[in-house]
Design an enzyme around this catalytic site. Sequence first.
Site, PDB file in Angstrom:
ATOM      1  N   HIS A 473       0.842  -1.363   0.010  1.00 27.45           N
ATOM      2  CA  HIS A 473      -0.127  -0.025   0.010  1.00 27.45           C
ATOM      3  C   HIS A 473       0.970   1.225  -0.108  1.00 27.45           C
ATOM      4  O   HIS A 473       0.757   2.086   0.814  1.00 27.45           O
ATOM      5  CB  HIS A 473      -1.021   0.120   1.224  1.00 27.45           C
ATOM      6  CG  HIS A 473      -1.940  -1.128   1.283  1.00 27.45           C
ATOM      7  ND1 HIS A 473      -2.763  -1.500   2.452  1.00 27.45           N
ATOM      8  CD2 HIS A 473      -2.548  -1.971   0.380  1.00 27.45           C
ATOM      9  CE1 HIS A 473      -3.417  -2.352   2.075  1.00 27.45           C
ATOM     10  NE2 HIS A 473      -3.276  -2.558   0.969  1.00 27.45           N
ATOM     11  N   PRO A 474       1.766   1.475  -0.822  1.00 27.85           N
ATOM     12  CA  PRO A 474       2.622   2.834  -0.889  1.00 27.85           C
ATOM     13  C   PRO A 474       1.718   3.883  -1.163  1.00 27.85           C
ATOM     14  O   PRO A 474       0.968   3.855  -2.362  1.00 27.85           O
ATOM     15  CB  PRO A 474       3.849   2.438  -1.849  1.00 27.85           C
ATOM     16  CG  PRO A 474       2.952   1.401  -2.868  1.00 27.85           C
ATOM     17  CD  PRO A 474       2.164   0.467  -2.179  1.00 27.85           C
TER      18      PRO A 474
END
Length: 538
Positions: A473-474
């Site tokens: 989930h960057p």
Amino acid sequence: MTDLDGDFDYIIVGAGTAGCIMANRLSENPQNRVLLVEAGGKDDWIWFHIPVGYLFAIGNPRSDWMFKTVKEPGLNGRSLAYPRGKVLGGSSAINAMIAMRGQAEDYNSWRQNGLVGWGWDDVLPLFIKMEDHFLGASDIHGAGGGWRVEPPRVSWEILDVISDAAEQMGIAKTHDFNTGDNEGVGYFHVNQKTGRRWSSARGFLKPIVSRPNLRVITGASVDKLVFQDGKATGIIYKAEGQEFRAKTQGEVILTSGSVGSVQILQRSGIGPSEWLTECGIKVHHELQGVGRNLQDHLQQRAIYKVGNTRTLNETYHNLFKRAAIGIEYALFRRGPLTMAPSQLGIFTRSSNDQDRANIEFHVQPLSLDKFGDPLHEFPAITVSACNLRPTSRGTLRILDKNPDSKPQIAPNYLSTDEDMQVASDAIRVTRKLMSQPALQRFHPEEYLPGPSVGDDQASLVKAAGDIGTTIFHPVGTAKMGIDSDPMAVVDSRLRLFGVKNLRIVDASVMPTITSGNTNTPTAMIAMKGADMILEDRL
């Protein structure tokens, strides 16, 4: 260099979750000439559509950019794979398919920090507008949109009982995590339709790809942006061994994600001057925030052996059962082949000091040493708890001018006292969950981090570093902020500070990460960004 024929009102760079939505919305008006450029290929592989195909897509150079992090001190020197989708639909074509908006307070905090129009009451109508939800239209959900959401199509006794165990801990059961307060235990809703993955490409691009005013080019890797008189006027990209330039009279819109959009900006001379100079890149416009503020959800992947119940591990190692699974899917579009990586979710607090849910459990009826490895031969489950709002901040930067080079990704996991405390508390909560009376008939036995790991802070922090892994989930590497924020890259209308006709519309603009899986918030950002672009043209 060859000039691409045609002049465009909008050039969209990246056909991932945001880019497909952007192409759909901006090309609705037949007078808008839209170019969508994607570095990956077409989604014409079967494993992009069968939900369990993520097992084959992640870690495969056909579908994954194959990024890796640096060796992380907080992970005891380990480097992690950092998957990103390399195909139409981007990461929505290979991700966990979990439909999760986050919490109302996530967005309210954006608004309270000066980002007008980004509070929960502002964005909820967009979540509703884009949805085609199995629960139907209501004041919370929408029907008829491109974002299909359905319940899971497989059940497991062990997950039902873990839900009961959570309730015994005082965590209320819920049938819907997407009302603005996701605290509770329940089954994740997923981006699927009748047992098939529902990517952004399938929901938003496929239905309109034949519009005469929309041109889609795949296999086109954007090197850099073109500028003139302080404006973005086009892009330079490579395709089939040739270099092309595409021009626009309107706007360039970067939708390549927290990794891709930052790489393009930095190669174009936009970013921290010291980084660019080291790469031999002329500074076009200094913005210190480009590539900083990287945030991600790190999970502690605990594994428990169980008995007296079935898990996917036994099925995986039995050829007849595997064949039966394939037949069930072919005939009914049900069963384990429809499984998202995680089925049961638990949102709760790591300690009484938290004012709202700050950890999310992803619970799976399976186990393996690491992603891509075969499942264990013994029956087991995985109970992963992630910190929803980490305070650690990392960086992402290119190391040279070559567009084929991989960037340096340094998430800086577990680098703050707060994150170390939440990680250790999350392991404690996991152990408390697995010791509840409801589960005792299955004789849960801790396999990871293992019974030898004590309950003291130092032992748990080390264990978190040993078993911690990203859930992909960057966000935040081109954060949205007010003009007085030295780290802000775009304003509240997603316009790049200091360069006209250039916007970023993807997960990179999140100032702080949302409290849950990030694909649905990224889709909302695209919906809102499209509204802004169309409004600003009037």
